[in-house]
Design a protein around this motif. Structure first.
Motif, PDB file in Angstrom:
ATOM      1  N   MET A   6       2.129  18.199  46.221  1.00  0.00           N
ATOM      2  CA  MET A   6       2.973  18.696  45.128  1.00  0.00           C
ATOM      3  C   MET A   6       2.220  19.769  44.334  1.00  0.00           C
ATOM      4  O   MET A   6       1.006  19.870  44.400  1.00  0.00           O
ATOM      5  N   ASN A   7       2.974  20.549  43.560  1.00  0.00           N
ATOM      6  CA  ASN A   7       2.378  21.631  42.779  1.00  0.00           C
ATOM      7  C   ASN A   7       2.875  21.580  41.348  1.00  0.00           C
ATOM      8  O   ASN A   7       4.063  21.381  41.106  1.00  0.00           O
ATOM      9  N   LYS A   8       1.934  21.774  40.427  1.00  0.00           N
ATOM     10  CA  LYS A   8       2.305  21.829  39.020  1.00  0.00           C
ATOM     11  C   LYS A   8       2.548  23.286  38.642  1.00  0.00           C
ATOM     12  O   LYS A   8       1.721  24.157  38.931  1.00  0.00           O
ATOM     13  N   LEU A   9       3.681  23.552  37.992  1.00  0.00           N
ATOM     14  CA  LEU A   9       4.014  24.899  37.527  1.00  0.00           C
ATOM     15  C   LEU A   9       3.976  24.902  36.005  1.00  0.00           C
ATOM     16  O   LEU A   9       4.631  24.090  35.358  1.00  0.00           O
ATOM     17  N   LEU A  10       3.210  25.829  35.416  1.00  0.00           N
ATOM     18  CA  LEU A  10       3.081  25.917  33.959  1.00  0.00           C
ATOM     19  C   LEU A  10       3.790  27.163  33.451  1.00  0.00           C
ATOM     20  O   LEU A  10       3.616  28.249  34.017  1.00  0.00           O
ATOM     21  N   PHE A  11       4.561  26.999  32.383  1.00  0.00           N
ATOM     22  CA  PHE A  11       5.272  28.138  31.800  1.00  0.00           C
ATOM     23  C   PHE A  11       4.694  28.480  30.438  1.00  0.00           C
ATOM     24  O   PHE A  11       4.649  27.626  29.553  1.00  0.00           O
ATOM     25  N   PHE A  12       4.257  29.711  30.265  1.00  0.00           N
ATOM     26  CA  PHE A  12       3.670  30.124  28.992  1.00  0.00           C
ATOM     27  C   PHE A  12       4.702  30.799  28.099  1.00  0.00           C
ATOM     28  O   PHE A  12       5.636  31.420  28.581  1.00  0.00           O
ATOM     29  N   ALA A  13       4.459  30.621  26.780  1.00  0.00           N
ATOM     30  CA  ALA A  13       5.204  31.342  25.746  1.00  0.00           C
ATOM     31  C   ALA A  13       6.707  31.161  25.923  1.00  0.00           C
ATOM     32  O   ALA A  13       7.168  30.051  26.166  1.00  0.00           O
ATOM     33  N   HIS A  14       7.485  32.271  25.839  1.00  0.00           N
ATOM     34  CA  HIS A  14       8.946  32.142  25.872  1.00  0.00           C
ATOM     35  C   HIS A  14       9.469  31.683  27.224  1.00  0.00           C
ATOM     36  O   HIS A  14      10.603  31.230  27.317  1.00  0.00           O
ATOM     37  N   LEU A  15       8.642  31.761  28.280  1.00  0.00           N
ATOM     38  CA  LEU A  15       9.080  31.183  29.566  1.00  0.00           C
ATOM     39  C   LEU A  15       9.252  29.674  29.441  1.00  0.00           C
ATOM     40  O   LEU A  15      10.112  29.074  30.073  1.00  0.00           O
ATOM     41  N   LYS A  16       8.403  29.057  28.584  1.00  0.00           N
ATOM     42  CA  LYS A  16       8.537  27.611  28.336  1.00  0.00           C
ATOM     43  C   LYS A  16       9.914  27.300  27.748  1.00  0.00           C
ATOM     44  O   LYS A  16      10.567  26.333  28.150  1.00  0.00           O
ATOM     45  N   ASP A  17      10.359  28.131  26.809  1.00  0.00           N
ATOM     46  CA  ASP A  17      11.670  27.886  26.202  1.00  0.00           C
ATOM     47  C   ASP A  17      12.781  28.083  27.229  1.00  0.00           C
ATOM     48  O   ASP A  17      13.742  27.325  27.277  1.00  0.00           O
ATOM     49  N   GLU A  18      12.630  29.122  28.061  1.00  0.00           N
ATOM     50  CA  GLU A  18      13.672  29.392  29.054  1.00  0.00           C
ATOM     51  C   GLU A  18      13.738  28.260  30.087  1.00  0.00           C
ATOM     52  O   GLU A  18      14.816  27.863  30.509  1.00  0.00           O
ATOM     53  N   ALA A  19      12.557  27.736  30.463  1.00  0.00           N
ATOM     54  CA  ALA A  19      12.523  26.653  31.450  1.00  0.00           C
ATOM     55  C   ALA A  19      12.914  25.319  30.816  1.00  0.00           C
ATOM     56  O   ALA A  19      13.282  24.376  31.510  1.00  0.00           O
ATOM     57  N   GLY A  20      12.795  25.235  29.493  1.00  0.00           N
ATOM     58  CA  GLY A  20      13.135  23.999  28.797  1.00  0.00           C
ATOM     59  C   GLY A  20      11.981  23.020  28.719  1.00  0.00           C
ATOM     60  O   GLY A  20      12.073  21.991  28.068  1.00  0.00           O
ATOM     61  N   LYS A  21      10.891  23.288  29.415  1.00  0.00           N
ATOM     62  CA  LYS A  21       9.702  22.443  29.316  1.00  0.00           C
ATOM     63  C   LYS A  21       8.453  23.250  29.678  1.00  0.00           C
ATOM     64  O   LYS A  21       8.543  24.330  30.247  1.00  0.00           O
ATOM     65  N   GLU A  22       7.286  22.683  29.341  1.00  0.00           N
ATOM     66  CA  GLU A  22       6.040  23.415  29.547  1.00  0.00           C
ATOM     67  C   GLU A  22       5.618  23.419  31.012  1.00  0.00           C
ATOM     68  O   GLU A  22       4.979  24.349  31.472  1.00  0.00           O
ATOM     69  N   SER A  23       5.962  22.343  31.742  1.00  0.00           N
ATOM     70  CA  SER A  23       5.545  22.303  33.140  1.00  0.00           C
ATOM     71  C   SER A  23       6.557  21.527  33.981  1.00  0.00           C
ATOM     72  O   SER A  23       7.275  20.660  33.472  1.00  0.00           O
ATOM     73  N   ILE A  24       6.625  21.861  35.256  1.00  0.00           N
ATOM     74  CA  ILE A  24       7.414  21.072  36.202  1.00  0.00           C
ATOM     75  C   ILE A  24       6.550  20.841  37.445  1.00  0.00           C
ATOM     76  O   ILE A  24       5.585  21.573  37.683  1.00  0.00           O
ATOM     77  N   THR A  25       6.885  19.812  38.197  1.00  0.00           N
ATOM     78  CA  THR A  25       6.162  19.542  39.435  1.00  0.00           C
ATOM     79  C   THR A  25       7.139  19.644  40.594  1.00  0.00           C
ATOM     80  O   THR A  25       8.175  18.974  40.600  1.00  0.00           O
ATOM     81  N   ILE A  26       6.830  20.531  41.536  1.00  0.00           N
ATOM     82  CA  ILE A  26       7.667  20.655  42.732  1.00  0.00           C
ATOM     83  C   ILE A  26       6.751  20.821  43.939  1.00  0.00           C
ATOM     84  O   ILE A  26       5.554  21.001  43.800  1.00  0.00           O
ATOM     85  N   ASP A  27       7.329  20.775  45.104  1.00  0.00           N
ATOM     86  CA  ASP A  27       6.557  21.053  46.316  1.00  0.00           C
ATOM     87  C   ASP A  27       6.766  22.523  46.675  1.00  0.00           C
ATOM     88  O   ASP A  27       7.847  22.913  47.108  1.00  0.00           O
ATOM     89  N   ALA A  28       5.740  23.333  46.440  1.00  0.00           N
ATOM     90  CA  ALA A  28       5.859  24.778  46.662  1.00  0.00           C
ATOM     91  C   ALA A  28       4.958  25.252  47.797  1.00  0.00           C
ATOM     92  O   ALA A  28       4.923  26.445  48.102  1.00  0.00           O
ATOM     93  N   ALA A  29       4.249  24.326  48.432  1.00  0.00           N
ATOM     94  CA  ALA A  29       3.290  24.701  49.472  1.00  0.00           C
ATOM     95  C   ALA A  29       3.986  25.485  50.577  1.00  0.00           C
ATOM     96  O   ALA A  29       5.082  25.125  51.011  1.00  0.00           O
ATOM     97  N   GLY A  30       3.357  26.570  51.007  1.00  0.00           N
ATOM     98  CA  GLY A  30       3.912  27.387  52.088  1.00  0.00           C
ATOM     99  C   GLY A  30       4.675  28.590  51.585  1.00  0.00           C
ATOM    100  O   GLY A  30       4.770  29.599  52.276  1.00  0.00           O
ATOM    101  N   LYS A  31       5.237  28.502  50.388  1.00  0.00           N
ATOM    102  CA  LYS A  31       5.947  29.658  49.815  1.00  0.00           C
ATOM    103  C   LYS A  31       4.916  30.678  49.325  1.00  0.00           C
ATOM    104  O   LYS A  31       3.823  30.314  48.892  1.00  0.00           O
ATOM    105  N   ASN A  32       5.279  31.955  49.344  1.00  0.00           N
ATOM    106  CA  ASN A  32       4.426  32.910  48.641  1.00  0.00           C
ATOM    107  C   ASN A  32       4.901  33.038  47.199  1.00  0.00           C
ATOM    108  O   ASN A  32       5.935  32.471  46.827  1.00  0.00           O
ATOM    109  N   VAL A  33       4.138  33.772  46.391  1.00  0.00           N
ATOM    110  CA  VAL A  33       4.429  33.838  44.948  1.00  0.00           C
ATOM    111  C   VAL A  33       5.815  34.416  44.688  1.00  0.00           C
ATOM    112  O   VAL A  33       6.580  33.893  43.861  1.00  0.00           O
ATOM    113  N   ALA A  34       6.170  35.487  45.398  1.00  0.00           N
ATOM    114  CA  ALA A  34       7.478  36.121  45.190  1.00  0.00           C
ATOM    115  C   ALA A  34       8.603  35.141  45.511  1.00  0.00           C
ATOM    116  O   ALA A  34       9.589  35.037  44.778  1.00  0.00           O
TER     117      ALA A  34
END
Lengths: 77, 339, 339, 77
Positions: free
Chosen positions: A1-29
């Motif tokens: 699993m991967n922890k995703l952290l959202f800084f500043a106003h991205l936190k407000d847009e996401a509704g939380k500071e971090s989420i955990t998803i399985d992102a392995a294998g994806k590239n950043v884009a």
């Protein structure tokens, strides 16, 4: 699993500071596009991305266990 | 005046030798707003030899909440920021040579001002100027320090030509965010925190303590209690057009600048960003609503009534500023709303 | 004056409602030195209702490098810091009620000043006063924010009575370090960084956004590029004499205060810390050497010639200040050298 | 093994920002006394101590793998 952290106003847009998803294998884009769609985020594509506290390019591939941070560059001064 | 700097020379990484170096250096400050007034005050109190401060704006009431060199009297007198800054800075330290330049920091002006400069401190409010500073820094081999803030959030990065990646390596294109101090607000502590980082880096560079210079991209949010340092060493891009081998300094070239045109026979300026944007007008309209300006919109454009101007923004990033023929003023209004 | 605070009300965690709260609050600032002048400026620009600022000192040339409210003219006029601060703060924001108190912040004075206060901002230069502030905060149930810095290093902690540990829980005894701004030096960016943290916490408390208040002990070093947040929740000590169940407020009691006595028939004040110390005189003498003061010593004492005073420091922490009969001045000199 | 971090002027006194030693089983007071003697440090006993970024008392016992930070409280202002 991967922890995703959202800084500043991205936190407000996401509704939380971090989420955990399985992102392995994806590239950043791909991860940005996926998260933007899942969470209705409009400003993710211009965010800087860090993998394990190191700057990452759009083409860098996420590994299992990586922590990914999204930091929006701002222009105020 | 040795007593004056005694607490700074007592700090071992500066010492007497460092103080002498500081006194021989010339710092160019771009912007005299929140970051500019604070950074300028630290540099002048620290005893820098010469400070050149460039700003195109005048002081307004809404600046007083965070722009530390200015008073109510400066607002009543509608003084240009660079001139008011110079006045206060002279009262603080009459030993520093201060030059105020009341002008838009265009690439041509930067190229002229940078001649004997040791360090450029970024205190501007838009990415267009920052990218020009970044190109100028590479072209003339002068370090610069990026700093920016919105809300309780801020960031800083030290760029040493030939050593670190440049801002263009990190940001492949200029982000247009629709999130500036004029739309997202700003609290003074976020300004102070960016100044703390920029001014500490500036002192390291002025005393030539290169090993101490920060090699990470710092960002923080004081309200959300966040702080992070990102390693950027591997971001250095040999193909970068600003700092790579086949560099062209794209942000010094006319076709990549924001275009401003007075519309013939009308009291209106058209502002056009260098590349077409795809703005989220509904998000922008929510931010304008918070600002309390009367506003109308449709899927293609947003029309905002400010004090004596009406601004019409199209979703490709183009805008019409009605009620002025002043190109610099129109560009300033545009940058304040769209960053 | 709504335009004045527009960039702050645009920041969603403050908003119009938060701005109204800020305008009704009373902040007590202890100290008008580097942290005090910076914190006071942020509070006044932010539009706090009332600010009381307490300081016993006057402005000297060596303050100008980092104490942001003061100018060269204030040095020539040898103005008390609280008075000079008041003058500048009024020019910045005439809507704020400002009260300057030129006095030593003794426990008795604190007890009197704290009556209708919503928040105490620590900007003092010694632990004796901080521990008294800590006891007063617990006794009257008023939040306070610790801040301190030396060199490029600084720290901050927010203390909410009934909720967080207090400073006495964390520091079981008052540390005497022999490391103050007068011995270890100080750079202005470290001051700014502490102010950024203290002032952000202050705004959270003034708008009553309790969930946003920082629950960690923050410390940083800007030259060494260090930053850390330490969780302190489990440090809350039910046996603490300042905030525990059987509290006695020890730092408000006379026997725990620093003792100052004019020596009979001599132009000398003796200063004695509340508990015996075991000072490292050889380390202290190295620091004094850096300051450039003439100095003599032996294993039992160190004698330092400052401008018009001679200070003799014994290794149990006791000191004789020759050349003055002024108790507050003697205590100030002692704290500047020994923190 | 345990990583010990020295903040601010403690870093100068120790001569480096961090050292790695085996401190497991010692309490904080014992560790301070040991390190002070080994590295000739005079100001360690009044330093605040954190174990894994959490405030620690003198009696707290170090575990294998813990990171210990020493932070000197200062009084300037």
């Amino acid at each position: 699993m991967n922890k995703l952290l959202f800084f500043a106003h991205l936190k407000d847009e996401a509704g939380k500071e971090s989420i955990t998803i399985d992102a392995a294998g994806k590239n950043v884009a791909e991860l940005k596009a996926f998260v933007a769609e899942q969470h209705g985020m409009t400003k993710l594509d211009s965010a800087m991305t860090a993998i394990n506290e190191e700057f990452a390019e759009d083409s860098d591939i996420i590994q299992e266990g990586d922590t990914i941070a999204f930091i929006p560059p701002v222009s105020g001064g | 005046m040795t007593e004056r700097y005694s607490r700074q020379t007592l700090f071992p990484p500066i010492g007497q030798a460092g103080q002498e170096k500081i006194g021989m250096k010339h710092v160019l400050m771009i912007g005299a707003g929140a970051l500019g007034s604070g950074n300028a005050e630290v540099m002048v109190r620290a005893g820098v030899g010469k400070l050149t401060i460039v700003d195109r704006d005048y002081i307004e009431e809404s600046n007083l909440q965070r722009q530390q060199l200015y008073t109510e009297e400066d607002v009543y007198e509608k003084l240009p920021k660079a001139a008011a800054a110079e006045k206060r800075l002279r009262a603080i330290n009459s030993n520093v040579t201060i030059r105020a330049v009341i002008a838009d920091a265009t690439p041509d002006l930067l190229d002229e001002l940078v001649q004997d400069v040791d360090l450029i401190l970024d205190s501007t409010d838009n990415f267009e100027t920052r990218m020009a500073i970044n190109d100028i820094s590479q072209k003339h081999h002068i370090p610069w320090i990026y700093g920016a803030c919105v809300g309780s959030f801020g960031m800083s990065l030290t760029i040493i030509p030939g050593k670190t990646p440049c801002l263009h390596c990190l940001l492949k294109k200029i982000p247009i965010q629709g999130m500036t101090c004029d739309t997202g607000g700003i609290i003074a502590p976020a300004v102070q925190m960016v100044i703390a980082h920029q001014a500490a880096e500036a002192l390291k560079i002025l005393v030539e303590d290169w090993d101490a210079v920060r090699t990470t991209f710092t960002s923080f949010d004081l309200w959300r209690n966040q702080y992070t340092n990102i390693k950027i060493t591997k971001a250095k891009d040999e193909g970068c057009l600003s700092c790579g081998e086949a560099r062209t300094y794209p942000f010094l070239q006319n076709e990549n600048l924001m275009k401003t045109t007075v519309l013939c026979g009308r009291d209106t300026v058209q502002v056009r960003p260098p590349t077409k944007q795809n703005l989220d007008l509904s998000h922008l309209s929510k931010q304008m609503q918070l600002l309390g300006y009367p506003m109308k919109g449709n899927p293609y454009l947003l029309s905002v009534d400010m004090e004596s101007q009406r601004i019409v923004i199209f979703n490709d990033g183009r805008a019409l500023i009605h009620g002025t023929k002043d190109l610099a003023q129109a560009k300033a209004i545009y940058n304040r709303l769209l960053g």
